[in-house]
Motif scaffolding. Sequence first.
Motif, PDB file in Angstrom:
ATOM      1  N   GLU A   1     -25.270 -18.723 -65.891  1.00 41.91           N
ATOM      2  CA  GLU A   1     -26.263 -19.480 -65.118  1.00 41.91           C
ATOM      3  C   GLU A   1     -26.082 -20.984 -65.303  1.00 41.91           C
ATOM      4  OE1 GLU A   1     -28.832 -18.632 -62.885  1.00 41.91           O
ATOM      5  OE2 GLU A   1     -27.618 -16.824 -62.842  1.00 41.91           O
ATOM      6  N   VAL A   2     -25.851 -21.410 -66.526  1.00 39.10           N
ATOM      7  CA  VAL A   2     -25.719 -22.844 -66.803  1.00 39.10           C
ATOM      8  C   VAL A   2     -24.354 -23.358 -66.375  1.00 39.10           C
ATOM      9  CG1 VAL A   2     -25.759 -24.602 -68.615  1.00 39.10           C
ATOM     10  CG2 VAL A   2     -27.356 -22.694 -68.706  1.00 39.10           C
ATOM     11  N   LEU A   3     -23.325 -22.530 -66.527  1.00 42.04           N
ATOM     12  CA  LEU A   3     -21.962 -22.967 -66.249  1.00 42.04           C
ATOM     13  C   LEU A   3     -21.668 -23.048 -64.751  1.00 42.04           C
ATOM     14  CD1 LEU A   3     -19.086 -23.637 -67.294  1.00 42.04           C
ATOM     15  CD2 LEU A   3     -18.619 -21.179 -67.254  1.00 42.04           C
ATOM     16  N   LEU A   4     -22.068 -22.026 -64.006  1.00 43.80           N
ATOM     17  CA  LEU A   4     -21.693 -21.937 -62.595  1.00 43.80           C
ATOM     18  C   LEU A   4     -22.831 -22.445 -61.704  1.00 43.80           C
ATOM     19  CD1 LEU A   4     -20.012 -18.400 -62.675  1.00 43.80           C
ATOM     20  CD2 LEU A   4     -19.019 -20.634 -63.236  1.00 43.80           C
ATOM     21  N   GLN A   5     -22.946 -23.735 -61.615  1.00 45.88           N
ATOM     22  CA  GLN A   5     -24.039 -24.330 -60.861  1.00 45.88           C
ATOM     23  C   GLN A   5     -23.690 -24.466 -59.379  1.00 45.88           C
ATOM     24  OE1 GLN A   5     -25.405 -27.982 -62.689  1.00 45.88           O
ATOM     25  NE2 GLN A   5     -26.117 -26.921 -64.518  1.00 45.88           N
ATOM     26  N   GLY A   6     -24.726 -24.534 -58.553  1.00 49.17           N
ATOM     27  CA  GLY A   6     -24.532 -24.779 -57.125  1.00 49.17           C
ATOM     28  C   GLY A   6     -24.390 -23.538 -56.273  1.00 49.17           C
ATOM     29  N   ARG A   7     -24.420 -22.352 -56.886  1.00 47.63           N
ATOM     30  CA  ARG A   7     -24.207 -21.122 -56.109  1.00 47.63           C
ATOM     31  C   ARG A   7     -25.345 -20.882 -55.112  1.00 47.63           C
ATOM     32  NH1 ARG A   7     -23.056 -16.735 -60.669  1.00 47.63           N
ATOM     33  NH2 ARG A   7     -24.703 -17.937 -61.708  1.00 47.63           N
ATOM     34  N   GLU A   8     -26.592 -21.048 -55.569  1.00 47.84           N
ATOM     35  CA  GLU A   8     -27.729 -20.844 -54.665  1.00 47.84           C
ATOM     36  C   GLU A   8     -27.695 -21.876 -53.530  1.00 47.84           C
ATOM     37  OE1 GLU A   8     -27.875 -21.216 -57.895  1.00 47.84           O
ATOM     38  OE2 GLU A   8     -29.145 -19.686 -58.826  1.00 47.84           O
ATOM     39  N   SER A   9     -27.383 -23.127 -53.879  1.00 46.34           N
ATOM     40  CA  SER A   9     -27.323 -24.178 -52.860  1.00 46.34           C
ATOM     41  C   SER A   9     -26.255 -23.878 -51.822  1.00 46.34           C
ATOM     42  CB  SER A   9     -27.040 -25.536 -53.521  1.00 46.34           C
ATOM     43  OG  SER A   9     -28.100 -25.919 -54.371  1.00 46.34           O
ATOM     44  N   ALA A  10     -25.108 -23.372 -52.269  1.00 45.04           N
ATOM     45  CA  ALA A  10     -24.026 -23.050 -51.334  1.00 45.04           C
ATOM     46  C   ALA A  10     -24.455 -21.962 -50.362  1.00 45.04           C
ATOM     47  CB  ALA A  10     -22.780 -22.614 -52.113  1.00 45.04           C
ATOM     48  N   MET A  11     -25.127 -20.923 -50.870  1.00 43.54           N
ATOM     49  CA  MET A  11     -25.565 -19.841 -49.988  1.00 43.54           C
ATOM     50  C   MET A  11     -26.641 -20.311 -49.014  1.00 43.54           C
ATOM     51  SD  MET A  11     -25.488 -16.379 -52.337  1.00 43.54           S
ATOM     52  CE  MET A  11     -26.346 -17.032 -53.755  1.00 43.54           C
ATOM     53  N   LYS A  12     -27.566 -21.125 -49.506  1.00 47.27           N
ATOM     54  CA  LYS A  12     -28.610 -21.664 -48.624  1.00 47.27           C
ATOM     55  C   LYS A  12     -28.007 -22.531 -47.528  1.00 47.27           C
ATOM     56  CE  LYS A  12     -32.265 -21.624 -52.124  1.00 47.27           C
ATOM     57  NZ  LYS A  12     -33.100 -22.440 -53.025  1.00 47.27           N
ATOM     58  N   LEU A  13     -27.026 -23.326 -47.900  1.00 51.16           N
ATOM     59  CA  LEU A  13     -26.365 -24.208 -46.931  1.00 51.16           C
ATOM     60  C   LEU A  13     -25.642 -23.390 -45.867  1.00 51.16           C
ATOM     61  CD1 LEU A  13     -25.978 -27.279 -46.575  1.00 51.16           C
ATOM     62  CD2 LEU A  13     -23.855 -27.073 -47.863  1.00 51.16           C
ATOM     63  N   ALA A  14     -24.944 -22.354 -46.294  1.00 47.28           N
ATOM     64  CA  ALA A  14     -24.194 -21.519 -45.355  1.00 47.28           C
ATOM     65  C   ALA A  14     -25.130 -20.775 -44.398  1.00 47.28           C
ATOM     66  CB  ALA A  14     -23.321 -20.525 -46.124  1.00 47.28           C
ATOM     67  N   VAL A  15     -26.175 -20.180 -44.944  1.00 44.70           N
ATOM     68  CA  VAL A  15     -27.111 -19.416 -44.106  1.00 44.70           C
ATOM     69  C   VAL A  15     -27.854 -20.340 -43.155  1.00 44.70           C
ATOM     70  CG1 VAL A  15     -29.217 -18.030 -44.154  1.00 44.70           C
ATOM     71  CG2 VAL A  15     -27.359 -17.527 -45.744  1.00 44.70           C
ATOM     72  N   ALA A  16     -28.207 -21.537 -43.611  1.00 45.39           N
ATOM     73  CA  ALA A  16     -28.897 -22.489 -42.735  1.00 45.39           C
ATOM     74  C   ALA A  16     -28.064 -22.807 -41.511  1.00 45.39           C
ATOM     75  CB  ALA A  16     -29.217 -23.766 -43.504  1.00 45.39           C
ATOM     76  N   HIS A  17     -26.752 -22.972 -41.694  1.00 40.29           N
ATOM     77  CA  HIS A  17     -25.868 -23.262 -40.559  1.00 40.29           C
ATOM     78  C   HIS A  17     -25.694 -22.037 -39.667  1.00 40.29           C
ATOM     79  CE1 HIS A  17     -24.895 -26.887 -42.815  1.00 40.29           C
ATOM     80  NE2 HIS A  17     -24.310 -27.349 -41.729  1.00 40.29           N
ATOM     81  N   LEU A  18     -25.588 -20.872 -40.278  1.00 38.85           N
ATOM     82  CA  LEU A  18     -25.426 -19.652 -39.478  1.00 38.85           C
ATOM     83  C   LEU A  18     -26.662 -19.369 -38.637  1.00 38.85           C
ATOM     84  CD1 LEU A  18     -23.674 -17.347 -42.085  1.00 38.85           C
ATOM     85  CD2 LEU A  18     -22.732 -18.017 -39.875  1.00 38.85           C
ATOM     86  N   LYS A  19     -27.829 -19.606 -39.189  1.00 39.24           N
ATOM     87  CA  LYS A  19     -29.063 -19.270 -38.500  1.00 39.24           C
ATOM     88  C   LYS A  19     -29.357 -20.193 -37.328  1.00 39.24           C
ATOM     89  CE  LYS A  19     -30.306 -15.580 -40.602  1.00 39.24           C
ATOM     90  NZ  LYS A  19     -30.315 -14.305 -39.866  1.00 39.24           N
ATOM     91  N   THR A  20     -28.737 -21.390 -37.296  1.00 41.95           N
ATOM     92  CA  THR A  20     -28.940 -22.262 -36.134  1.00 41.95           C
ATOM     93  C   THR A  20     -28.270 -21.679 -34.900  1.00 41.95           C
ATOM     94  OG1 THR A  20     -26.967 -23.575 -36.673  1.00 41.95           O
ATOM     95  CG2 THR A  20     -29.081 -24.334 -37.555  1.00 41.95           C
ATOM     96  N   ASP A  21     -27.255 -20.825 -35.109  1.00 43.43           N
ATOM     97  CA  ASP A  21     -26.524 -20.225 -33.991  1.00 43.43           C
ATOM     98  C   ASP A  21     -26.917 -18.770 -33.739  1.00 43.43           C
ATOM     99  OD1 ASP A  21     -25.050 -22.517 -33.559  1.00 43.43           O
ATOM    100  OD2 ASP A  21     -23.531 -21.954 -35.021  1.00 43.43           O
ATOM    101  N   GLN A  22     -27.314 -18.067 -34.810  1.00 47.10           N
ATOM    102  CA  GLN A  22     -27.540 -16.624 -34.701  1.00 47.10           C
ATOM    103  C   GLN A  22     -28.901 -16.270 -35.308  1.00 47.10           C
ATOM    104  OE1 GLN A  22     -23.867 -14.450 -35.904  1.00 47.10           O
ATOM    105  NE2 GLN A  22     -23.121 -16.428 -36.510  1.00 47.10           N
TER     106      GLN A  22
END
Length: 788
Positions: free
Chosen positions: A103-124
Amino acid sequence: MSSIIDSSIYYKDTFKNLLFNNLDQLPESTFGQFLKYGALILSGFSFYFYFIASEKTRSFLLFIWACFVKPFTPTNRKVHNDHQNNLELFYKTQAKVYDTTREVLLQGRESAMKLAVAHLKTDQSSKKLIWIDIGGGTGLNIEKMDKEVAPIVDNFEAIYLIDLSTSLCEIAKQRVLDHGWNNVHIICGDACDFEIPHSEVDLITYSYSLSMIPLYHSAIDHASKFLKPDEGIICSVDFGVQSDSTSIGRINTLGGLVNRHVPWIYRTFWRIWFECDKVFLDPSRREYLEYKFGTLKSINCYNTTLGKIPYYIWLGVNKQHDSQLMYRFNQLATESPYLAPIEPKKSNAVIDAPTSKALEAALDNVKKGLPYPSLFYQKKTWRVYYDELSEDYECFKNQYIYAFTWEDPREDAKILNLSSKDTVLAITSAGDNILSYASLGSNAPKRIHGVDLNPCQGHLVELKLAALSTLSHEETWKLFGQGKIENFQELLISKLAPYLSSNAFQYWMDKGPKTFDINGAGLYDTGSTRWALRLARYVFKLTGLSSKVEELCNAKTLIEQKEIWNNSIRPILYSAVVGKIFVGNPIFLWKALGVPANQAAMMDSSILQYIIDTLDPIVGRSLISSDNYFYYLTLKNHYSPKNCPDYLTKQGFKQLTKKAPNSPLDGIRLHTDYLNNVLARLTKKTISIAVIMDHMDWFDPEGTDVDNEIDALHSALCDGGRVMLRTAALVPWYIKNFEKKGFKCHAAATRHSGTSIDRVNMYASTWICTKIGNKKERQMSTLTLNKD
């Protein structure tokens, strides 16, 4: 109790195998024996801690051993040709504690998924997605997606987790069973040749896995075969050590350079350190993604908890087959929305247009096999292509000057009589005026070009456009009415990002959390002009006027307002001491307010008298508390719901948030360049109105800049087109230049001592210069001027 004993036995046996099997292989030298006895002591302490520490602590002890001690043992240094065997050597003993310790070492995973889904949902927005998580390990990413981003039962038709480690896949399979996910499939296989029963997918992710794949070229190439050509997104979050030197020749494809350069000490140390665990931070992996796909979003971060480990989040799309690409190519390459097709999917022909920087950059990239510039792949085309490394931008030092706009758009609308037939070009500044024009309903101009040389002014306006496109009125009000909002970064990633260029997104990821901090000073204490506002507040506090200023901002009538001003504030503000040291001091005018020397020289009075002529009439014109948001903001550092720019009112917000095809925001384009350059690239005679503020006051009367700009305006304006300008002079020296170039000029408003021309009253006059379209009329106008 039995679970604690079982857990302790597991950890003891695991550590014993890890430790003593490797001790036997240490060399029989003095140093080797030293390591051996040191390791024995370490094991004793470790066994002790296993029995008294919590399970989480024991997990981290095992993690520390596996990641920071074991890599330097002889067994671990041996490289096997079988990559799966290498992975198992690393993961087998820590698979059960993997999630706890990462959890401490691999940061940014939640942000990456939120960013990807946010872009996908604008189209689909309603379609269920197909997702491949390559190197997904234990399936924790899927669980995070389900709990924190988008419930997988409702949003995904199928999810495929690909991983080569059998130990991690076993954990993932158990997680699937525990959650009862019927649409999640675990494939223990190679990232370079896996197969799934779908030919196209919506989302492909690499979550700290690309840095562990030896044949990453092959893995990326294989994944690209599955990505939907029109709407698919590929996302990677991983360690990385980019530098300026690795960006040469492809700057415009990267989506911004904020924090991309990792200093040498971090690049070297972390690259060497992670290589011991066969994790490779070399820049080539990210660079291949940026070569293979068009960059949609890109941010560069540091894990400050563990010693500034550099990592990045990157989103890409198919670089040549996006269905919107042709539309964006037309929009951006021509740089004039007047020329672009109305419906993107009904036109595939590239429109013949003037040569532009965007077109030149795009063609140059095609010759090299590179993706188009990142700006071509954005979901919204508000921002026109610009070269962010241009030396012209260095003077701004990565900050905007104006957080709000001083000019009064109410007077603009009256003087110009704007209509839906107009195409307007205006100085961008903070964008308040542009948005006011766009919120005029049926009278809103069909096209609005905002021009500003400062890239950060464009970033600010992009943020406003993004907020209007996706946020509620309440959220938009918090951002730009109060200048503060809770969890700005979460809002930026989950909602605003799809409507921002990658460059603007990077800027606000870096600056936004501090700018909009709910406990900070807020948006309107930023920008270069913040020094003027801070100085004003300091003067009020120093002179004991703070309470009277508060009363002024709450006055209910003009009589009350004038009484407070004339009896309490004015005598002190214009006193010999305060007036000379602060208000009438040229340093205050030039440094704090940002007034250049050329403009100051045009004033027809002393600096102190000019300010008196500016402020005194305001008090009797309109209530600062309810009808003068310019001075209200200056004094209060925020707006009020009934005293704010048009785009923040409920009515203005409603007008601006109309959906396509009638959205007034779709006609806005932001240019980051000199005004002359933009005018030269726009199609001739397509602009009906140019609002250039006090821009020309800054020019040197002895130079040629004014004539060059007037020529450019004349070329871009249609016959009868008008230039609106404000100036510190009653009759600016350059009006004669306009008239000689074929314009008919008149003062639309003139400020005399004791009178005001608008709610700001900052300028001595407002002028309208109308282009004379007929050649004979221009000749007659020139003859008249010569006689005069």
